[in-house]
Structure formats: C-alpha cells, structure tokens
Enzyme design. Structure first.
Site, PDB file in Angstrom:
ATOM      1  CB  VAL A  11      43.529   4.932 -70.073  1.00  0.00           C
ATOM      2  CG1 VAL A  11      43.571   4.146 -68.784  1.00  0.00           C
ATOM      3  CG2 VAL A  11      43.220   4.011 -71.234  1.00  0.00           C
ATOM      4  CG  LEU A 153      38.796   2.157 -71.067  1.00  0.00           C
ATOM      5  CD1 LEU A 153      38.984   2.916 -72.356  1.00  0.00           C
ATOM      6  CD2 LEU A 153      38.521   3.123 -69.939  1.00  0.00           C
ATOM      7  NE  ARG A 154      33.947  -2.265 -75.924  1.00  0.00           N
ATOM      8  CZ  ARG A 154      32.677  -2.518 -76.221  1.00  0.00           C
ATOM      9  NH1 ARG A 154      32.354  -3.082 -77.354  1.00  0.00           N
ATOM     10  NH2 ARG A 154      31.706  -2.196 -75.381  1.00  0.00           N
ATOM     11  CD  GLU A 155      40.493   5.393 -78.197  1.00  0.00           C
ATOM     12  OE1 GLU A 155      40.158   5.878 -79.284  1.00  0.00           O
ATOM     13  OE2 GLU A 155      41.646   5.453 -77.745  1.00  0.00           O
ATOM     14  CB  CYS A 263      44.941  -0.552 -77.939  1.00  0.00           C
ATOM     15  SG  CYS A 263      44.682   0.695 -76.673  1.00  0.00           S
ATOM     16  CE  LYS A 266      49.739   1.547 -77.033  1.00  0.00           C
ATOM     17  NZ  LYS A 266      49.792   0.484 -76.037  1.00  0.00           N
ATOM     18  CE  LYS A 324      36.852   1.774 -80.640  1.00  0.00           C
ATOM     19  NZ  LYS A 324      36.538   0.764 -79.666  1.00  0.00           N
TER      20      LYS A 324
HETATM   21  N1  LIG Z   1      43.073   4.409 -75.404  1.00  0.00           N
HETATM   22  C1  LIG Z   1      42.556   3.235 -75.105  1.00  0.00           C
HETATM   23  O1  LIG Z   1      41.487   2.854 -75.583  1.00  0.00           O
HETATM   24  C2  LIG Z   1      43.254   2.314 -74.122  1.00  0.00           C
HETATM   25  C3  LIG Z   1      42.567   1.207 -73.601  1.00  0.00           C
HETATM   26  C4  LIG Z   1      43.206   0.378 -72.694  1.00  0.00           C
HETATM   27  C5  LIG Z   1      44.535   0.626 -72.347  1.00  0.00           C
HETATM   28  N2  LIG Z   1      45.197   1.694 -72.895  1.00  0.00           N
HETATM   29  C6  LIG Z   1      46.576   1.936 -72.465  1.00  0.00           C
HETATM   30  O2  LIG Z   1      46.572   3.004 -71.529  1.00  0.00           O
HETATM   31  C7  LIG Z   1      47.768   3.788 -71.657  1.00  0.00           C
HETATM   32  C8  LIG Z   1      47.384   5.230 -71.881  1.00  0.00           C
HETATM   33  O3  LIG Z   1      46.733   5.336 -73.128  1.00  0.00           O
HETATM   34  P1  LIG Z   1      45.926   6.639 -73.538  1.00  0.00           P
HETATM   35  O4  LIG Z   1      45.218   6.313 -74.798  1.00  0.00           O
HETATM   36  O5  LIG Z   1      45.175   7.145 -72.370  1.00  0.00           O
HETATM   37  O6  LIG Z   1      47.156   7.642 -73.846  1.00  0.00           O
HETATM   38  P2  LIG Z   1      47.090   9.218 -74.041  1.00  0.00           P
HETATM   39  O7  LIG Z   1      48.239   9.542 -74.942  1.00  0.00           O
HETATM   40  O8  LIG Z   1      45.713   9.648 -74.403  1.00  0.00           O
HETATM   41  O9  LIG Z   1      47.385   9.815 -72.572  1.00  0.00           O
HETATM   42  C9  LIG Z   1      48.611   9.725 -71.911  1.00  0.00           C
HETATM   43  C10 LIG Z   1      48.768  10.985 -71.064  1.00  0.00           C
HETATM   44  O10 LIG Z   1      49.879  10.824 -70.187  1.00  0.00           O
HETATM   45  C11 LIG Z   1      50.527  12.097 -70.043  1.00  0.00           C
HETATM   46  N3  LIG Z   1      51.870  11.873 -69.512  1.00  0.00           N
HETATM   47  C12 LIG Z   1      52.947  11.327 -70.130  1.00  0.00           C
HETATM   48  N4  LIG Z   1      53.996  11.278 -69.290  1.00  0.00           N
HETATM   49  C13 LIG Z   1      53.585  11.800 -68.106  1.00  0.00           C
HETATM   50  C14 LIG Z   1      54.202  12.000 -66.823  1.00  0.00           C
HETATM   51  N5  LIG Z   1      55.462  11.640 -66.586  1.00  0.00           N
HETATM   52  N6  LIG Z   1      53.462  12.565 -65.856  1.00  0.00           N
HETATM   53  C15 LIG Z   1      52.183  12.932 -66.064  1.00  0.00           C
HETATM   54  N7  LIG Z   1      51.544  12.741 -67.237  1.00  0.00           N
HETATM   55  C16 LIG Z   1      52.238  12.191 -68.246  1.00  0.00           C
HETATM   56  C17 LIG Z   1      50.458  12.672 -71.450  1.00  0.00           C
HETATM   57  O11 LIG Z   1      50.625  14.083 -71.449  1.00  0.00           O
HETATM   58  C18 LIG Z   1      49.055  12.252 -71.880  1.00  0.00           C
HETATM   59  O12 LIG Z   1      48.077  13.230 -71.548  1.00  0.00           O
HETATM   60  C19 LIG Z   1      48.559   3.147 -72.779  1.00  0.00           C
HETATM   61  O13 LIG Z   1      49.485   2.244 -72.241  1.00  0.00           O
HETATM   62  C20 LIG Z   1      47.511   2.395 -73.576  1.00  0.00           C
HETATM   63  O14 LIG Z   1      48.043   1.294 -74.267  1.00  0.00           O
HETATM   64  C21 LIG Z   1      44.583   2.544 -73.751  1.00  0.00           C
END
Ligand SMILES: NC(=O)c1ccc[n+]([C@@H]2O[C@H](COP(=O)([O-])OP(=O)(O)OC[C@H]3O[C@@H](n4cnc5c(N)ncnc54)[C@H](O)[C@@H]3O)[C@@H](O)[C@H]2O)c1
Length: 442
Positions: A11, A153-155, A263, A266, A324
């Site tokens: 994200v 957003l959707r992956e 997502c 969880k 997916k």
């Molecule tokens: N992946 C999706 O499709 C999606 C869509 C909408 C919302 N979200 C939400 O967005 C959030 C992030 O998801 P994601 O898939 O991007 O996760 P991700 O695991 O891909 O990325 C999280 C990043 O944060 C970093 N991080 C952790 N603690 C940190 C800190 N203190 N300082 C700096 N960096 C730090 C990690 O190293 C990692 O690179 C989640 O809450 C998720 O539910 C995800």
C-alpha cells in the site's frame, strides 16, 4: 505538497508512487533497510502490474525517493501517512497494532510545525485516538492532527484503483487537516471521485465494514454453490439471476475455493474481535469466517472425489497458487490449505503459477514447482485450476490431456465451459455447477 509514507510495502509504495505521479513530493520510508536499498536500485519487492514503470518515472522526475532515515522525512513533511502492516495477532485474531504504534512513536519524535498524520493502514475503530495519545505523550507541544484515510485499492489492479477510486474516505475532525487532505487529493477532482468526509472513528469502521461485506458476499455465493451441486442447479446462472438486481450487483458473486489474501481474512477476524470487545457480537461474520476456513480444506475432498475417492500416491497438478491473478501475494491463499490437505491425504502435488512460485516456496516447500501449465500436467491424475490467471483461460486442451495420466480437471474458478471439456474427453468438475452439463465424465 511534501508527504512521507511510513511503510513501503504494497500500500505504501503503490499509493506513494501514485501521489508522486499526481505531482506531490513523496518520500517512502521503511524499517527494512534491504527493501529501501532495493527500491533505490529500482527493484520492486512484489509483483504488481505497472508499478515498476510508475516508480522509475517518478524517481527520474525527482518526485519520489526512498529513505531509511525517518527523522528527515517526517521533519520536512506536510502529511505523514502510516502504511505499515496490521496482521492478525497470532494468539487471538485481533489486529496487531504494534507496527502502527511503533511508527507513531517514531513520527512523534520528529514532528516539526503543523503536520497531518494520516492512517492508511487498516486499523480498528479507536486506533486514531491511541495514535494521537502516543504522539502527545512523546511530544506534548507538537502541532498535529491525526486523520483516518483507509485504502481500498485491490492487488492486481492497484494503480488503476488508486487513480480511479470508487470513493475516498477521510475521517477528520480538524479543519487544517481537512484542507491538507483536500489539497492532496485535488488531482482526483478531475475524475470526479467522490470524497466522503466523516469523523475519524466512522472512517476506520467503513474500511472494515466494506471488507466484511465483500467477504460475506463471497461466502454467501459459495454456500449457494454447494447447494447447487446437491440440487442440480448452476451457480453461475443463479449469480447472474440475482446480480442483475441493482440492489445486489454482479460483483463478488463468483463461487470458488474461498476468500484469501492479505486483507479479507484478517479484517473479518479483527472486526469480529472489535465487536466482541464492545459486546455486540457479529454472528453473521463469525459464520463467514468459520465457513471460509472450512471451505479451503474441503476443496481437497472435492479433488479426492474427482479421482475416485482414493488419492494416496496420486499426482495432483495445480494451476495457480496466489489468492487471485496478477499478484505474487500468497498471504492466506486458499491454495495453502488445499495443498496441505492433499499432502496430508498422501497425494503428490506439483504446481505452476505465473508470479507466485517464489513466495509459495516459502510456505509450501514440499511440492514440485513446474515451468509451464503443460509440464505441470505431465503424469497428473487430476489437474486443479486454483487461480484464474488469464493465461489459464485458453489452454491447449488436447496438449494438456495428452500430458496427463488421467484426464480429470477440477476447475475451482469455473473458467471452462463443461461441454467444451467433455468434447475434449475430460472428466470435469467445477464449483456449484450441478445443473445439466455442470459435471462431465470422460
Ligand atoms: N495489500 C492490500 O491490498 C491492502 C489494501 C488496502 C489496505 N491494506 C492495508 O494496508 C496496510 C499495509 O498493508 P501492506 O499489504 O502494504 O503491508 P506490507 O507488509 O506489504 O508492508 C508493510 C511495510 O511496513 C514496513 N514497516 C513496518 N513497521 C514499520 C515502521 N515502524 N517504520 C517503517 N516501516 C515499517 C514493513 O517493513 C513493510 O515493508 C495494512 O493495514 C493492510 O491491511 C492493504
């Protein structure tokens, strides 16, 4: 505007690159120094169509940069986004907020002048209050406002979704912060994306309610699919028949092996826990979570039935592993439970996926990985379509059949017409296609 993304994962990186493409100056920070070094070399840590080019173009234009030093990035920013992970807490299913709170503490130490702190991570209702409290604790005189701006957003379609959102939700109680967020999203006024301003708690809940509703829709049609198989009806026609009703809509009514990904599972668990903490149990969602968990493993029994009930020693070929298409994300993919159950039953499993095999090898080390759908099919007693990658929609069926030991196909995504499979001599089984030609025998 100058903005900083804390967390350069899925994200953080996609939204950071898109904001840069809108013309803002974006610094993406991550606690993982290797990730930052790779991004500085132009290497994207995950597969998502278009991201590599978008990142490269905005780095060249000097609007997007990557840093490990949070202090400088936060000190200079007008808006700081928190986009770190919020996985399920292992022992109880609550959202693990330790990364969010750690980020808040680090941000607090570096604030300088009025700064908006906007949470993009999916966080339970009330988290914004706690982020505010943490920052106030570290720096009592800091001038800041905490906003909730959940991401939808959707992956697989992330850039398109970010740039053409159905809506933008901003939970904000501070006028200066509202103005800053409006400025940030101004480039989207052109495409008339609706912006919904709410209070912060409401915005936090909207994200969970949206994902919970989508998960419910999928689980509903999956259960209808099971009934279709028993009563001789076709779930795809049922889905169309109900989906054309505008009150229901056609999306998210595709029967399959259950929902997975980073997502929905969880977030459903976290919302159930939040509701219990507030003494308002969500029985529908509890059923959704339980039904979905059972379903993933149950797909292995479906495969076992398709090969005649006795699966020990048989070779099962899987096409697709990711939850997916167009992603390499294996988080909570239904294939994990399916493969585990097949191995438990004594099957030999081989698999092919277009992008997910690197990630899959970490969670599923005990299967054979192949380099094409056809090499995967060699000697197989059944071929299972697990992920609906475009490339699996027009396979050379004669070649596939010739490679297999027995021509059995279990199509967990219903991408093939049963009558076509019958013409090629396959014994074919989809999901919820009990009607007429839904199941064919060779
Ligand atoms: N992946 C999706 O499709 C999606 C869509 C909408 C919302 N979200 C939400 O967005 C959030 C992030 O998801 P994601 O898939 O991007 O996760 P991700 O695991 O891909 O990325 C999280 C990043 O944060 C970093 N991080 C952790 N603690 C940190 C800190 N203190 N300082 C700096 N960096 C730090 C990690 O190293 C990692 O690179 C989640 O809450 C998720 O539910 C995800």
């Amino acid at each position: 505007m100058r903005m900083t993304m804390i967390g350069s994962g899925y994200v953080g990186l996609v939204s950071g690159a898109c904001f840069a493409d809108f013309g803002h100056h974006v610094t993406c920070v991550d606690s993982d120094a290797e990730k930052i070094a790779a991004l500085n070399r132009g290497e994207i840590p995950f597969f998502e169509p278009g991201v590599e080019d978008l990142v490269a173009a905005n780095m060249r234009a000097q609007r997007l940069s990557f840093a490990s030093d949070m202090h400088a990035a936060v000190t200079n920013a007008d808006v700081v986004f928190i986009a770190v992970g919020t996985p399920s807490r292992r022992h109880d299913g609550h959202a693990d907020l330790s990364y969010v709170y750690a980020a808040a503490r680090e941000i607090a130490a570096s604030l300088n002048g009025f700064t908006v702190i906007s949470t993009k991570s999916t966080v339970p209702v009330g988290t914004g209050d706690e982020v505010e409290r943490i920052i106030r604790d570290v720096q009592p005189d800091a001038d800041f406002a905490v906003v909730s701006n959940p991401e939808f957003l959707r992956e697989g379609a992330a850039i398109h979704d970010f740039k053409h959102p159905d809506r933008i939700v901003i939970g904000v109680d501070d006028d200066r912060a509202k103005a800053a967020m409006a400025e940030l999203y101004r480039p989207l006024y052109l495409s008339a994306a609706p912006i919904l301003y709410t209070d912060r708690r409401t915005a936090e809940l909207i994200k969970y309610a949206a994902n919970a509703f989508l998960a419910t829709k999928i689980t509903f049609i999956n259960e209808i699919a099971d009934l279709c198989e028993k009563v001789g009806a076709d779930v795809q026609q049922v889905a169309r028949g109900i989906g054309l009703d505008n009150r229901i809509g056609t999306k998210f009514l595709h029967a399959g092996p259950g929902f997975g990904g980073s997502c929905l599972p969880k977030d459903v668990r976290a919302l159930i826990k939040t509701a219990l903490d507030h003494e308002t149990p969500m029985r529908i969602l509890e059923s959704v979570a339980a039904a979905n968990d059972t379903r993933k493993r149950a797909m292995a029994f479906k495969v076992a039935r398709a090969v005649g009930g006795q699966i020990r020693g048989k070779t099962i070929a899987l096409l697709g592993l990711t939850f997916k298409p167009n992603t390499d994300d294996m988080r909570e993919a239904p294939s994990i439970a399916l493969v585990t159950a097949l191995l438990d039953m004594g099957a030999k499993v081989r698999a092919y996926d277009l992008a997910g095999m690197g990630q899959a090898k970490r969670v599923l080390p005990d299967i054979d990985y192949c380099d094409s759908p056809y090499s995967c099919a060699v000697g197989a007693d059944a071929l299972v379509i697990v992920t609906e990658w475009e490339q699996f929609r027009a396979l050379d069926l004669a070649r596939l059949k010739a490679a297999m030991n027995t021509p059995v196909v279990v199509d967990l995504r219903n991408i093939y017409p049963p009558d076509e499979m019958a013409r090629y001599g396959f014994s074919y089984e989809g999901v919820g296609r009990g009607g007429g030609a839904g199941r064919t025998s060779a």
